[in-house]
Design a protein around this motif. Structure first.
Motif, mmCIF file in Angstrom:
data_model
loop_
_atom_site.group_PDB
_atom_site.id
_atom_site.type_symbol
_atom_site.label_atom_id
_atom_site.label_comp_id
_atom_site.label_asym_id
_atom_site.label_seq_id
_atom_site.Cartn_x
_atom_site.Cartn_y
_atom_site.Cartn_z
ATOM 1 N N UNK A 37 -33.526 -6.596 42.544
ATOM 2 C CA UNK A 37 -32.472 -6.440 43.546
ATOM 3 C C UNK A 37 -32.970 -5.695 44.784
ATOM 4 N N UNK A 38 -33.968 -4.835 44.572
ATOM 5 C CA UNK A 38 -34.501 -4.032 45.681
ATOM 6 C C UNK A 38 -35.021 -4.907 46.819
ATOM 7 N N UNK A 39 -35.631 -6.033 46.490
ATOM 8 C CA UNK A 39 -36.304 -6.834 47.506
ATOM 9 C C UNK A 39 -35.468 -7.931 48.143
ATOM 10 N N UNK A 40 -34.162 -8.026 47.805
ATOM 11 C CA UNK A 40 -33.346 -9.100 48.379
ATOM 12 C C UNK A 40 -32.282 -8.589 49.357
ATOM 13 N N UNK A 41 -32.192 -7.289 49.518
ATOM 14 C CA UNK A 41 -31.258 -6.709 50.487
ATOM 15 C C UNK A 41 -32.025 -6.176 51.671
ATOM 16 N N UNK A 42 -31.412 -6.228 52.885
ATOM 17 C CA UNK A 42 -30.064 -6.674 53.215
ATOM 18 C C UNK A 42 -29.843 -8.148 52.855
ATOM 19 N N UNK A 43 -28.590 -8.463 52.522
ATOM 20 C CA UNK A 43 -28.243 -9.814 52.092
ATOM 21 C C UNK A 43 -26.862 -10.178 52.633
ATOM 22 N N UNK A 44 -26.702 -11.451 52.967
ATOM 23 C CA UNK A 44 -25.393 -11.905 53.431
ATOM 24 C C UNK A 44 -24.442 -11.999 52.247
ATOM 25 N N UNK A 45 -23.251 -11.448 52.414
ATOM 26 C CA UNK A 45 -22.205 -11.529 51.390
ATOM 27 C C UNK A 45 -20.974 -12.167 52.011
ATOM 28 N N UNK A 46 -20.542 -13.289 51.442
ATOM 29 C CA UNK A 46 -19.391 -13.980 52.018
ATOM 30 C C UNK A 46 -18.125 -13.138 51.908
ATOM 31 N N UNK A 47 -18.031 -12.316 50.876
ATOM 32 C CA UNK A 47 -16.846 -11.460 50.748
ATOM 33 C C UNK A 47 -16.735 -10.501 51.925
ATOM 34 N N UNK A 52 -25.145 -7.136 54.422
ATOM 35 C CA UNK A 52 -24.875 -5.770 53.967
ATOM 36 C C UNK A 52 -26.136 -5.184 53.344
ATOM 37 N N UNK A 53 -26.208 -3.870 53.354
ATOM 38 C CA UNK A 53 -27.339 -3.155 52.757
ATOM 39 C C UNK A 53 -27.116 -2.987 51.259
ATOM 40 N N UNK A 54 -28.163 -2.600 50.554
ATOM 41 C CA UNK A 54 -28.033 -2.321 49.133
ATOM 42 C C UNK A 54 -27.090 -1.138 48.906
ATOM 43 N N UNK A 55 -27.133 -0.163 49.819
ATOM 44 C CA UNK A 55 -26.209 0.967 49.703
ATOM 45 C C UNK A 55 -24.754 0.496 49.778
ATOM 46 N N UNK A 56 -24.484 -0.427 50.696
ATOM 47 C CA UNK A 56 -23.129 -0.959 50.800
ATOM 48 C C UNK A 56 -22.721 -1.701 49.533
ATOM 49 N N UNK A 57 -23.662 -2.444 48.960
ATOM 50 C CA UNK A 57 -23.355 -3.204 47.742
ATOM 51 C C UNK A 57 -23.056 -2.241 46.586
ATOM 52 N N UNK A 58 -23.822 -1.172 46.486
ATOM 53 C CA UNK A 58 -23.570 -0.172 45.447
ATOM 54 C C UNK A 58 -22.195 0.450 45.633
ATOM 55 N N UNK A 59 -21.866 0.783 46.872
ATOM 56 C CA UNK A 59 -20.564 1.397 47.127
ATOM 57 C C UNK A 59 -19.410 0.428 46.910
ATOM 58 N N UNK A 60 -19.658 -0.867 47.096
ATOM 59 C CA UNK A 60 -18.655 -1.868 46.732
ATOM 60 C C UNK A 60 -18.253 -1.691 45.267
ATOM 61 N N UNK A 61 -19.257 -1.474 44.418
ATOM 62 C CA UNK A 61 -18.976 -1.283 42.993
ATOM 63 C C UNK A 61 -18.207 0.007 42.742
ATOM 64 N N UNK A 62 -18.565 1.064 43.451
ATOM 65 C CA UNK A 62 -17.836 2.316 43.264
ATOM 66 C C UNK A 62 -16.375 2.180 43.673
ATOM 67 N N UNK A 63 -16.112 1.446 44.751
ATOM 68 C CA UNK A 63 -14.748 1.332 45.241
ATOM 69 C C UNK A 63 -13.919 0.310 44.468
#
Length: 220
Positions: A37-47, A52-63
């Motif tokens: 997962x480390x090497x594929x971000x930043x990545x486009x997310x349709x949602x 988005x950055x990996x940090x944003x994706x992690x925080x998506x899970x927290x929220x």
């Protein structure tokens, strides 16, 4: 990641740990592994409708999945999570999406039958997750088997609250240790049942899929 609820009580709003969904410390194929997962971000997310950055994706899970609050990007906890994901990704070339990323395939053309799913749940799921979906607690560390609905479960903005997303996870991973034993129809039906049980509401989901490509199973 194994003791998220215990160690980050200000950020986790329910009873879950990261590894309740990302099985075996995020190393299990088709259980949304963090390997590579480390090497594929930043990545486009349709949602999100953007990169988005990996940090944003992690925080998506927290929220959403944790029904909680995001971590500061520069916090020790975020740094440690990123370091773990980078370590798991050792040897995976940058930009390569590994086999088994995500939850695996499911036939999304199938029509869901939640009534049949209720029976599948009783037969295949309730012994671990409880007849009332409340899970099986493991003392202060959260849950051995996570709740699938109710206040301690993921909210309705989480990916797991979508019928076909949940079905893909169920098909390949559940019952635990018996992944692949349910048919696609059984996985879709049982997911239609448990994803639509009462759970916390994510207020921000009205802003999801801003470019208009909202999937058919997204929660409204």
């Amino acid at each position: 990641m194994n003791e998220t609820h215990q160690r980050l009580p200000k950020n986790v709003g329910n009873g879950l740990n990261c590894t309740n969904c990302h099985l075996a410390g995020g190393a299990t194929a088709n259980a949304s592994p963090w390997v590579g997962i480390w090497g594929v971000f930043p990545e486009y997310r349709s949602r999100s409708g953007k990169l988005i950055s990996l940090q944003e994706r992690i925080n998506d899970c927290f929220e959403r999945s944790m029904n909680g609050k995001p971590l500061p990007y520069t916090s020790t906890e975020m740094t440690n999570i990123l370091a773990y994901m980078q370590w798991l990704s050792t040897g995976v070339p940058t930009g390569v999406s590994v086999t088994g990323r995500g939850f695996g395939a499911i036939d999304q053309k199938l029509e869901a039958d939640a009534n049949h799913g209720k029976q599948v749940y009783a037969d295949k799921c309730a012994s671990c997750h409880g007849a009332d979906g409340s899970g099986m607690k493991n003392g202060e560390h959260g849950y051995t088997f996570p709740p699938l609905w109710g206040a301690d479960s993921f909210n309705d903005g989480a990916g797991m609250a979508r019928t076909y997303t949940a079905a893909a996870f169920v098909k390949h991973n559940m019952p635990l240790g018996q992944g692949g034993t349910l048919t696609d129809q059984e996985a879709v039906d049982v997911s239609a049942f448990f994803t639509h049980q009462p759970r916390p509401v994510y207020q921000g989901k009205s802003h999801d899929w801003p470019l208009g490509d909202k999937p058919k199973d997204a929660r409204s």
